[in-house]
Each structure stands twice: as C-alpha cells, then as structure tokens.
Motif scaffolding. Structure first.
Motif, PDB file in Angstrom:
ATOM      1  N   LEU C 343       0.856  -1.183   0.000  1.00  0.00           N
ATOM      2  CA  LEU C 343       0.000   0.000   0.000  1.00  0.00           C
ATOM      3  C   LEU C 343       0.891   1.231   0.000  1.00  0.00           C
ATOM      4  O   LEU C 343       1.659   1.442   0.926  1.00  0.00           O
ATOM      5  CB  LEU C 343      -0.887   0.003   1.249  1.00  0.00           C
ATOM      6  CG  LEU C 343      -2.290  -0.590   1.112  1.00  0.00           C
ATOM      7  CD1 LEU C 343      -2.222  -2.028   0.660  1.00  0.00           C
ATOM      8  CD2 LEU C 343      -3.049  -0.501   2.421  1.00  0.00           C
ATOM      9  N   LEU C 344       0.783   2.031  -1.063  1.00  0.00           N
ATOM     10  CA  LEU C 344       1.668   3.184  -1.178  1.00  0.00           C
ATOM     11  C   LEU C 344       0.952   4.496  -0.907  1.00  0.00           C
ATOM     12  O   LEU C 344       1.525   5.562  -1.065  1.00  0.00           O
ATOM     13  CB  LEU C 344       2.298   3.220  -2.571  1.00  0.00           C
ATOM     14  CG  LEU C 344       3.146   2.000  -2.936  1.00  0.00           C
ATOM     15  CD1 LEU C 344       3.754   2.180  -4.310  1.00  0.00           C
ATOM     16  CD2 LEU C 344       4.233   1.752  -1.902  1.00  0.00           C
ATOM     17  N   VAL C 371       0.282  -7.869   3.979  1.00  0.00           N
ATOM     18  CA  VAL C 371      -0.092  -6.546   3.510  1.00  0.00           C
ATOM     19  C   VAL C 371       0.784  -5.563   4.262  1.00  0.00           C
ATOM     20  O   VAL C 371       0.986  -5.702   5.456  1.00  0.00           O
ATOM     21  CB  VAL C 371      -1.559  -6.250   3.846  1.00  0.00           C
ATOM     22  CG1 VAL C 371      -1.936  -4.869   3.364  1.00  0.00           C
ATOM     23  CG2 VAL C 371      -2.465  -7.293   3.239  1.00  0.00           C
ATOM     24  N   GLY C 372       1.295  -4.608   3.563  1.00  0.00           N
ATOM     25  CA  GLY C 372       2.081  -3.616   4.278  1.00  0.00           C
ATOM     26  C   GLY C 372       2.564  -2.529   3.349  1.00  0.00           C
ATOM     27  O   GLY C 372       2.194  -2.482   2.178  1.00  0.00           O
ATOM     28  N   ALA C 373       3.354  -1.647   3.904  1.00  0.00           N
ATOM     29  CA  ALA C 373       3.942  -0.565   3.113  1.00  0.00           C
ATOM     30  C   ALA C 373       5.335  -1.006   2.672  1.00  0.00           C
ATOM     31  O   ALA C 373       5.769  -2.119   2.978  1.00  0.00           O
ATOM     32  CB  ALA C 373       4.010   0.697   3.954  1.00  0.00           C
ATOM     33  N   LEU C 374       6.023  -0.148   1.957  1.00  0.00           N
ATOM     34  CA  LEU C 374       7.408  -0.453   1.587  1.00  0.00           C
ATOM     35  C   LEU C 374       8.233  -0.608   2.861  1.00  0.00           C
ATOM     36  O   LEU C 374       7.989   0.068   3.860  1.00  0.00           O
ATOM     37  CB  LEU C 374       7.983   0.672   0.742  1.00  0.00           C
ATOM     38  CG  LEU C 374       7.628   0.663  -0.733  1.00  0.00           C
ATOM     39  CD1 LEU C 374       8.202   1.903  -1.395  1.00  0.00           C
ATOM     40  CD2 LEU C 374       8.135  -0.590  -1.423  1.00  0.00           C
ATOM     41  N   ASP C 375       9.187  -1.499   2.799  1.00  0.00           N
ATOM     42  CA  ASP C 375      10.021  -1.769   3.955  1.00  0.00           C
ATOM     43  C   ASP C 375      10.973  -0.586   4.209  1.00  0.00           C
ATOM     44  O   ASP C 375      11.815  -0.262   3.378  1.00  0.00           O
ATOM     45  CB  ASP C 375      10.812  -3.060   3.675  1.00  0.00           C
ATOM     46  CG  ASP C 375      11.614  -3.480   4.891  1.00  0.00           C
ATOM     47  OD1 ASP C 375      11.617  -2.734   5.882  1.00  0.00           O
ATOM     48  OD2 ASP C 375      12.241  -4.545   4.829  1.00  0.00           O
TER      49      ASP C 375
END
Lengths: 496, 256, 436
Positions: C343-344, C371-375
């Motif tokens: 998710l950006l 599910v997550g944002a950029l690391d």
C-alpha cells in the motif's frame, strides 16, 4: 494405513460413551410455557423483578428480532429451528438468589460436585497444599448457572473486600442498575444479529463482573453453565467491565445432559476494557455434542465481543471448543484505544457429525493497535470445521499489526476442514500477516511414537496436544490440564 | 537361548505405484544375546527396509519367511508391542514432533514400556534423575529436554536424542540405522560411547552402517554383508576392514 | 444455502438486448440472468467488488465499423512496430468482433494449429455454468464473436497473440467475446492475451469468457495483459479443465480500466495435473482490480500454485479471492497460495479472502497473505547507498512486481509484461511522488 483404520474402527465401537458429563439431574423446576411472544418476555422480566427500562429494552430487541432472519453464511447445516417450540425460562423451584450455599438445593450442589466444580469455599481453601513442583493455584470464585438462573456464587465476600463485583447479572440489575444500564448492549447492541437480538429479548441470567480502577482481581473468576431441563433454550448474558489499570482472568465452562433432541444455546458476552485494563477470557466449551450418529447435541450460537476502549487496554480470548452439535461463534475485539491489544487463541475439535464455524474478528480502529490470532482446527469422523476470521484495518489504524496463524489437522477421510479469512486493509502503515496450513498426522510421526512404545491412542493424543500447544499454554493452569484431557476424549473413536 | 533374534527366509516388498516391489529376498540372520552385529552393504541393498520390517512399519508387506524375537513371533506384534518386548530402532532420520516436549515424550514412552513390561512407572522425580544422568553421559544439555522432539535439532543432536531414548528404554536389541551418518568425529565418539555403555550379556545390537569407524568403536562380533536383499557373506570384524579397502565389488558378483 | 434470494442488481443496462435473443442457449442464459440479476454485494463471491458502475447506463451493441487508423495506433501502443511481438501469429478483435485486416492470415499459423471465428459457428461448450455465474450468463446471451483455437496432438505451437481492442464508439457500449482454446494430448501453446482500449472515449464494458480444455499431458501457458482505457469496465471469466499430467499456467497483469475482475475457475480433473494462477496488479486513481479464483482438485496428486502481488496507489483498491477446494478423492494434493500487497497511499485499500475448503486428509495446503507498506529498512539501505526518494521507491516496487512476473515461463510473454509494467510504473509512481 491399515493399523490406523483398525484403531479407528476399534475405538468407534466405544461410541459416545466418553461424554461423561451427560447425566441428568432430577430437580423441581419452574418452567415457562413453550413459545416466544411479548408475554413470554414480560413473564421473564417479571420473574426477575426487573425495572421497566430493561423490559422495554428486551421488547425492543424482540421487535427487531422479528424482522430478522437467521444468518446462513456459516458453513453449517441443520433442520429449521422452531423458535416457538422452546421453553425460554426454566429455574430450579427455589427462591432466586440464595443468600448462602446452605440455602442451595443439595441436589444442585451434588450436580456441580459431580462436574468437578468447587462450590464449597471451605473445601477449596483447605485444599491449598501445593504438590511439589507445581505452582500455587489461585483460588477460583465460581458463579454456577443452572438452566436459566445463577444458583450460587462463591467468594463474594473476599471479592467485595477488593472492590470487585462478581454476581449474577439479574442481581446486578437490582443492586448496580446504573452500571448495568451504562454498559449493557454497549458492545453487542440488542439488534446486532439474529441470535444476539434473541438473547437480548429473553436472556435469563449470566454473570456480571466489575473491576474498579487499579484493582487486580485477587482470584480467577469462573462461571459454570449447565443446561439440564428438557426443550429449554439457554440464553445467558455476561457483562464484564474493567476500569482503568484493572485486570481480571475469567473462565467459562459448560456441559449438558445427553439428549436425543437438539437444544438451543444463544449467549452474549460483552467485555469492556478501559485504559490499561486487561481481560483474559478463557472458555472450555463442552456442551453435549450429540451421539456418534449425529443425534442430539447443543446448537451453540454465541456472540462474544470485547471493546478495548482505553489506550493500551488488552482483551485476550482463549477457547477450547470440543462440544456442541453446531457451533457458530466468533469472539471478537474492537481495538479502539491507542496501542490496545487483541488476542484470539482457539482450538476447535469436531468429531462424529459435529459442525463448527468459528473464528474471530479483529477490528483495528486506533493507532498502534495489535492483534494475534492462533487458530487450531481438528476435524475427525464425519465432522466439518471452519475457521472464519476477519481482520480489518481502518484508515486511522496507523502502524497497526496483525498476525494470524490457522492450522488444520484432518483425522480420517470423511471430514472437512476449511479456512475462510477475510483480510481488509485501509491503512498503508498497517501490517497484516496471515498463514494457514492443512495437514494430517503423518505416518512417520505415528510410527516413531509407536516404536517408542506408545499406543496409537496415546500417540494421537500426544501429537494433537503438540499441535495445539500454542493455544493450550494460554489457558490458566487448571484449565490447561482439563483441556488436554478433553482433547483426547473428544477424539476417541476417530484416531488415525 | 542361543538366539535373541532369528530371521529366516524373510521376503518383503513395498507398493510402488500399485506394483509390489520386492526389496528383501530371503534374509537369514541370527543375533545371539549379548552380541553386536553389523550389517553392511551398498545403497539400496535393503538394510533400512530390514530395520523397518523388524520394527513393524506397515508399508512393507512380508511375503515369506519368519522372524522370532526372544522366542516370540515378532511379525505378529504391533510396533508398540515390539518396543515393549525390547526392540529399539534408532531412526536414520528421526521424526519431528512439533509442540511435543522432548522430556514429556520420553517419560510417556518410558512409562508405556515399563507398564507393558510389568515394571513400576517412574514418577516425575525418579524420571528426571535418570534422564539427567543419561543426558550427561551423552554430553547433552538439559535444554534439549525442554525443546520439542527433534524440532530444530541439528543432525548430531537428533542422533544423540535417539541414543538417549535407547538408554532410557533399555532394549534387548537395538537396531542402529546409520546412526553414524552425518556425524562429526566427536559426535560419533559420544554416540558410540553411549551404545558401548549399554553392552551387557542382555543387550544386543544390530548396527547398519557404511563406515568402518563406528565399528572400530563398538567392536562388533559379526559382520554381515547385504546385497540385493540378501545376506551374502558373514564373518568376523576383518570383513569390515576388507570392505573398507575393497568396497563391495566382489560381493556384487557373488550376489549376481 | 441462502434462505433469501440474493438481492441481485437490475438488468436494465442490458434489458433491451437480452429480450432480443432467440436461440435456445442464449435464451436459457438470459433466463438464468433474469432469475439472479447481476450480482449484488450480498452475493458472497461479489462481497468485495461492487458492480454499481454498471447501473445507470444502457450498454448498446458496439459499432461494426471502426476507424482503421485509430485501431492501428492502439495496436501499436501494445505491440510496438518492429518488436518481436509483431512477428507472432495474432488474432485481433475490435470491439468484440474479429478484424481480419489486423489479424495474421490462417496460413501464418504453425502446422497443427488452427483458429476460426465464434461468429461463424457459435459453440458455447459445456464448461461454463451460466446458472451460477451471472456474468457468464450475460456473455452467453450476448456473445457475438471470439476465437476458437485448437492445437493438434503433440504439436508445440509456440506463442499466439489474442488482442482485443476497444475503440471509440458512438455511445456507451459493451462487448462479450467468447473464446475457446482446445489442446489435444501432449500439445503445448503460449496464449498471450492483450486487452487495450483507446483513452478518451466513452465508457465501455468488456466481458470476455475464455474456456480452455487441456487433454492429457497438454501444456497451456496463458499470459494476459490488461491495459484497457482508464474508464473501462473489464470483467473476464476463464474456465480451465485440466486432464491428467496436463498443466495450465496463467498469469494476469492488471494495469488498466476503472473496474476490473479476472476470475478463473480451474478444475484439476486427472491425476498429476497442475495449475498456476498467478498475477499482479498495479492500480492507481480510484481503480478497483479484482483477481478471483476457484481451484478445484478433483483428482489425486495434483498441484496448484497461486501467487498474486498488488501495488496500490492513490485511492485504488485491490481484491484477491482465492478458493482452493480439495475433494475427498484428491489425496496427496499440494496446494499453495500467496497474496501480497504494497500500500503506497493512505487511501488505498486491499481486501483479501484466501479460502481453503478441504475434504481429503492426506494433503498439503497452505496459504499466506501479507499486507504492508514499503520496507523502511530497505528504503534506508538504498538511501545509504545514495539512491533516494522516488527512485528508491520505484526500484523496490518494481522489484516487488518483477518477482511476480518472473513466474511467467515463456520469455517472450514475460518480456511483454515487464515492458508494460516498466511504462506503467514510470507513469504511476512518479506521478504519485509529484503529488505527495
């Protein structure tokens, strides 16, 4: 494979004799006529000498219920239930709310004794000698609910000294009306779902717990539910409110006689945790599951929900579900308070013709909220078991975290195990991890155990308990031992 | 009794995609009490199959022959009955049991076997005492008892765990299925010492191995060479040395 | 199981055309549709993807005539002139009808491979279930044309392109192509399917149905690039019947359209069959992209694999629904499913429902979802090496998606996808970066 089949057959011969809680108590009862209408509700409310606001609340719930239809999305099938063919009130014929144990019908006390539920405070206090190597046990305060009403609550004095209220909810309505009115239906609204609405209309008793600010409840609280009367539904309602910085561990157990007919159980449990409060709610659900042909057993349609209202509050559900013909149950957490924590640890075992559709909902509303779901599903016989869970991250749940692990174990090739997670994320900084596996007990594992001298039954018990370990270790100690035995008993007649 | 284990004309096969595949083709073997025997042979000759058939794995079909163990018909017994009777198999690849505590597993096994033998069960204290002594002998840390059975164990730890179980279960006959494979020199010595400690007039071992080294530690009484599902030659310890130098080539022609 | 009939959506957008159908099959499908309506949100399979976008329009039949110049321009945007893709045999549909002038001649097909038009001899086959799937019923009732491709026993057919172009029409239109691919025993084929539309035209609705049948030992790699116009609705359904030892490997890359769904029903009907339903979605604006699959293991020793990756910017929403059904006979099933999303944007959303329904005990099935944002750690690592901001993000996003397209075995097809992906990323991520 042959030896496994053989054992399965051999043990199947034992049938359902393993349900050792299936006796019936002969006791004089006060039973409302069958059927559900406004008069039934007025009768229940009158018997319980309730204030008008509660009667109105019940009637409103009933009117909503009449417009609702039974949910059909769960993976369970059963013949239509005739809600008019059920008694909605049954109570031992005695003054409600005995003042002390001496006033309780001795037959009732014997029933709980048979079930291994300690209602005698003295006996329990005398028995605190701890065997070497075991942790000292906290005493457990018990509220015993027999059919529709609470028959005894122990240790009330000790608890009262700590400021803890632990009593039947009907009594709380009388003695603490403001508290009840403030929180009743605030987590599970009267019209939340079909069964919750039904419960709101006709609930008869249940437990009420209030832990005031800063108090760590000095003992485990426990409610023991027993359905005894025929054709009677059980609709208990539990409300637990824990104020800022307070904590409680609550245990719930249940059994019912073996009967050919299906009996309805539609309970509601509401938990409220304020800032820094913590609630640990453990259930060992052992309602009568029906016989080996699927005859009889409890329909268990339960709504359990906890609200983490305050920052850093925590609600932890642990359940070991071995009973009931049908289970429909999703203990949930609404994680509103910043940094609040929700946990769900579940073992669901189905055998013979049992069906279970159970899981949880974790609704992340607040920032930095965290949830953990560990669900172990074991299916045997002709049973069907479904894990159904929802993880929802709402837009404000920044940095929220969820971890979910669902594992299913199939025993035999006539059962089913299903996993239906719903994962919804509307916050980019929230993180969700979900893992699920389905497997069986391997031939290698069985052979290894047997080569070391274990019987097939023991080997299965050992492996299944190992499979469930992450959940069982969350149970309070007394319950953990009981749960382990229960797992093994529940799987008798199916191993392989 | 001059024979603890007597295998006569044993044939066994396994189902390979619906077609029975014969692996043992007439094994004859006698192990007297108190002796250590070794079975050597090239890969796929049936050594491991023999150990599984003796321990009672159900995938194998015994099509002919007999096995007597302490005068009893071994093949008629369930795996756990064989274990109670005193037959122990140290697995080539010990099985992992997730969530099952090692100490708990060991105690359950020990007491199951003791019960079957009519011996009193060990209580928690007695068990801990015995097992601590045994782990010490095997240079195992107590930590290994707290972990789950073989889960996350290194190859050496798994093999030591097998020897620990063997020590605790006090078998009459231990079958060591390539217990030396994958072990470094130190681990091998510890495992070998563990087996040697059990040597007594009441304990026999059937050691399946490829290597001379374990045998040097154990000092076997007899060596049997297995090729294509049969014992083709038996002899003294010198046979192992011969194989170490020459390999199995000469035996292969013998079997053909 | 529902006691109440699902609250279906009105058929008004298609009513006039539906009432005009007359042959038996179409009539029956129209009847099915009349019973269910278009799926509403109470239908479990459409819980996450709402078809309200279809309401409020009347979808007319598309024009038969089209502007050849416009067609060539759109075609060139997906198959650049002089590229390796231009040399592949191709069948081009314009607004749901085969355009012979843009397609390769039959003579250019390798031996053992043949195609014909659905319009010339409509055959709906027996794989679909219009009673259960309303959009398939809609397609069945209104299908006008499509590709019928067959590959003979043992023939290695190489790559074939199926291109569907949507060009400006005189109003709101829909087209419902019906394709069928049949592989004889031991035949193999890479089917590259491209849907592209001309931006700046009125709303259109592309509703293709593709049925694939794979005989013993056949191998079909189906690679799809969906690059419809930004306002389009693309709802595709694929059926694959897979015989023993056969493999259906698919990958879908969703870049275009406002509302898209790629729905696969794969049935593993013989032992040792395999299916791969992989995909990636790169979504922006208010796009909704849905990848739904139902994989049924009806035979023992079969393998199913599913890896789907989503990258979401703006207010886009991705849906992944993956159901693996293992029937009682399907012992030794090996099933694996993985859905991952990045998710950006704070307003993007992912909804996933990976589902296992298992009736056989000797199986190995697992699914995972993250599910997550950029690391942040990876971003920091790149920054510490001097790669900052937009470029670092783009690198990580591209790497995330390339790991998915790497699953495409056919190199030509993979090159096509990676090219389209790189272009889209350049537009999307940098736009995002400028905006934030």
């Amino acid at each position: 494979m042959p030896a496994i089949t053989e054992t399965r057959e051999q043990v199947e011969k034992l049938g359902q004799s393993s349900y050792k809680w299936g006796f019936e108590t002969d006791i004089e009862m006060d039973v409302a006529p069958k059927g559900l209408n406004e008069d039934t509700i007025r009768l229940i409310s009158a018997r319980k000498e309730e204030p008008d606001w509660l009667l109105e609340w019940r009637l409103a719930a009933f009117r909503v219920w009449q417009t609702m239809t039974e949910p059909t999305w769960a993976k369970v099938t059963y013949p239509p239930i005739d809600y008019q063919d059920v008694h909605y009130y049954a109570a031992p014929r005695k003054k409600p709310g005995p003042k002390s144990l001496d006033e309780v019908d001795p037959e009732l006390l014997r029933t709980y004794e048979k079930l291994g539920i300690p209602l005698h405070e003295q006996a329990l206090l005398a028995g605190v000698e701890v065997p070497e190597g075991e942790e000292a046990r906290l005493p457990v305060a018990v509220d015993a609910v027999f059919d529709s009403v609470s028959v005894a609550t122990t240790f009330r004095k000790t608890l009262a000294e700590a400021g803890v209220i632990f009593c039947p909810i009907s009594e709380a309505v009388r003695d603490h009306p403001d508290l009840v009115r403030k929180y009743l239906g605030s987590v599970v609204p009267a019209g939340d779902n079909f069964y919750a609405a039904l419960n709101a209309a006709v609930f008869t008793d249940g437990s009420f717990v209030f832990i005031p600010k800063g108090v760590r409840c000095p003992m485990e609280l426990s409610t023991y539910f027993r359905i005894n009367a025929r054709n009677t539904g059980q609709f208990e309602r539990t409300l637990i409110v824990v104020e800022d910085g307070a904590s409680v561990s609550y245990l719930e157990g249940c059994t019912a006689p073996m009967r050919d007919e299906n009996q309805l159980h539609a309970a509601v449990v509401e938990l409220v945790a304020m800032e820094n409060a913590s609630i640990k709610y453990s259930t060992v659900q052992n309602w009568y599951p029906g016989d080996e042909n699927g005859l009889g057993g409890i329909y268990n349609f339960v709504t359990k929900r906890g609200a983490c209202r305050g920052a850093k509050s925590k609600i932890s559900w642990t359940q070991v579900e071995t009973g009931s013909a049908i289970t429909w149950k999703y203990p949930s957490c609404i994680l509103q308070g910043e940094g609040s924590v929700g946990e769900f640890y579940s073992v669901a075992v189905t055998n013979n013709y049992q069906q279970a559709d159970t899981g949880t909902k974790m609704i992340h509303i607040g920032k930095n909220t965290r949830s953990t779901i560990i669900a172990k599903t074991i299916s045997a016989g002709h049973s069907d078991s479904t894990y159904r869970g929802l993880v929802r991250m709402l837009p404000k749940a920044s940095n929220a975290r969820n971890f979910t692990q669902c594992d299913s174990l199939l025993i035999g090739d006539r059962c089913g195990a299903h996993t239906v997670p719903y994962i919804e994320n509307r916050n980019m900084s929230a993180r969700i991890e979900h893992e699920a596996t389905t497997s069986k007990i391997s031939e290698d594992q069985m052979f290894y155990c047997r080569q070391r001298g274990l019987s097939q039954e023991d080997a299965v018990g050992l492996i299944v308990n190992g499979f469930c370990k992450d959940v069982l270790k969350e149970l309070p100690m007394e319950f953990a031992v009981e749960a382990q035995k229960l797992l093994q008993i529940s799987l008798e007649g199916s191993v392989g | 009794m001059s024979e603890l284990l007597k295998i006569s004309g044993l044939h066994a096969s396994i189902d390979a995609d619906g077609i029975p595949k014969e692996i043992l083709r007439g094994v004859d073997l006698v192990v007297p009490p108190g002796e250590v025997h070794a079975i050597m042979g090239p890969n796929g000759c049936g050594k491991s199959t023999l150990s599984y058939v003796l321990a009672g794995r159900e995938e194998y079909d015994v099509t002919a022959g007999s096995v007597s163990f302490m005068g009893q018909d071994l093949l008629a017994m369930e795996p756990e009955e064989r274990a109670a009777a005193g037959l122990f198999l140290a697995f080539q690849a010990p099985v992992e049991l997730p969530g099952v505590n090692n100490a708990n597993f060991l105690r359950t096994a020990v007491n199951a076997v003791r019960r079957a033998r009519g011996e009193p069960e060990l209580d928690a204290v007695g068990f801990l005492k015995t097992v601590r002594a045994a782990t010490k002998n095997l240079s195992m840390s107590d930590d290994m008892l707290k972990r789950n059975v073989n889960v996350g164990f290194s190859g050496g730890e798994k093999k030591r765990n097998e020897v620990l179980q063997m020590t605790m279960l006090q078998p009459k006959l231990a079958i060591l299925d390539e217990t030396d494979s994958g072990l470094d020199v130190d681990a091998l010595r510890i495992v070998a010492e563990g087996v040697k400690n059990l040597r007594s007039p009441d304990f026999s071992a059937l050691v399946i191995t490829h290597h001379q080294r374990l045998l040097e530690y154990l000092g076997p009484d007899r060596i049997h060479v297995m090729v294509r599902g049969r014992i083709v030659r038996s002899g003294g310890p010198e046979l192992a040395k011969q194989i170490d130098v020459e390999g199995y080539a000469s035996f292969l022609t013998e079997a053909a | 199981m529902n006691a109440l009939a699902p609250s279906g959506r009105s058929l008004a957008p298609f009513e006039a055309r539906l009432s005009g159908v007359h042959d038996v099959e179409r009539k029956s499908a129209a009847g099915d549709l009349a019973r269910t309506g278009l799926p509403g949100p109470r239908v479990e399979a459409w819980h996450y993807t709402n078809l309200r976008a279809l309401s409020g329009h009347v979808f007319a039949e598309s024009d038969v005539l089209f502007d050849e110049k416009e067609a060539r321009a759109v075609l060139a945007s997906v198959i650049p002139e002089g590229s390796i893709f231009e040399k592949l045999p191709r069948l081009v549909l314009v607004n749901g009808r085969i355009a012979p002038g843009l397609s390769s001649s039959t003579a250019s097909l390798p031996e053992g491979v043949s195609w014909s038009s659905f319009a010339s001899a409509p055959d709906f086959g027996t794989q679909t279930s219009p009673q259960r799937d309303p959009l398939v019923a809609l397609n069945t009732a209104l299908a006008s044309d499509g590709m019928q491709l067959s590959v003979a026993t043992g023939v290695k057919a190489g790559q074939v392109l199926l291109v569907s172009l949507a060009l400006s029409s005189s109003g709101v239109v829909s087209f419902h192509p019906r394709h069928n691919v049949a592989l004889a025993p031991e035949a193999s084929l890479t089917l590259i399917e491209i849907s592209a539309g001309n931006d700046g035209q009125e709303l259109y609705f592309h509703n293709p149905v593709l049925t694939c049948s794979l005989a013993e030992g056949a191998h079909l790699e189906h690679v799809k690039l969906q690059q419809e116009a930004g306002n389009a609705i693309h709802l595709a359904t694929v059926y694959a019947d897979i015989a023993g030892h056969a493999t259906y490997e698919s990958f879908t890359l969703t870049l275009g359209s406002a509302l898209a769904r790629h729905e696969v029903h794969a049935s593993l009907a013989g032992a040792h069959a395999a299916v791969h339903v992989n995909g990636a979605q790169l979504l922006g604006n208010t796009q909704v992209g849905d990848i739904t699959s139902v994989i049924t293991h009806s035979a023992p020793d079969c393998i199913s694999r599913q890896t789907v990756r989503n990258v979401l910017t703006d207010r886009s929403r991705a849906v992944f629904q993956g159901k693996v059904l293992v029937e009682r006979v399907a012992q030794k099933t090996d099933g694996y499913q993985m859905n991952q999303a990045l998710l950006l944007s704070p307003t993007a959303e992912i909804d996933a429902k990976p589902e296992l329904e298992i009736y056989a005990d000797d199986v190995r099935c697992s699914h995972g979802a993250t599910v997550g944002a950029l690391d942040e750690e990876q971003l920091f690592y790149l920054r510490s090496r001097g790669i900052a901001g937009a470029q670092a993000r783009q690198m990580l996003v591209e790497a995330f998606l390339i790991e998915a397209t790497d699953l495409v075995r056919d190199e030509v097809a993979r090159t096509l996808l990676d090219g389209a992906l790189a272009d889209a990323l350049l537009n999307r991520i940098t736009a995002e970066e400028r905006g934030s």
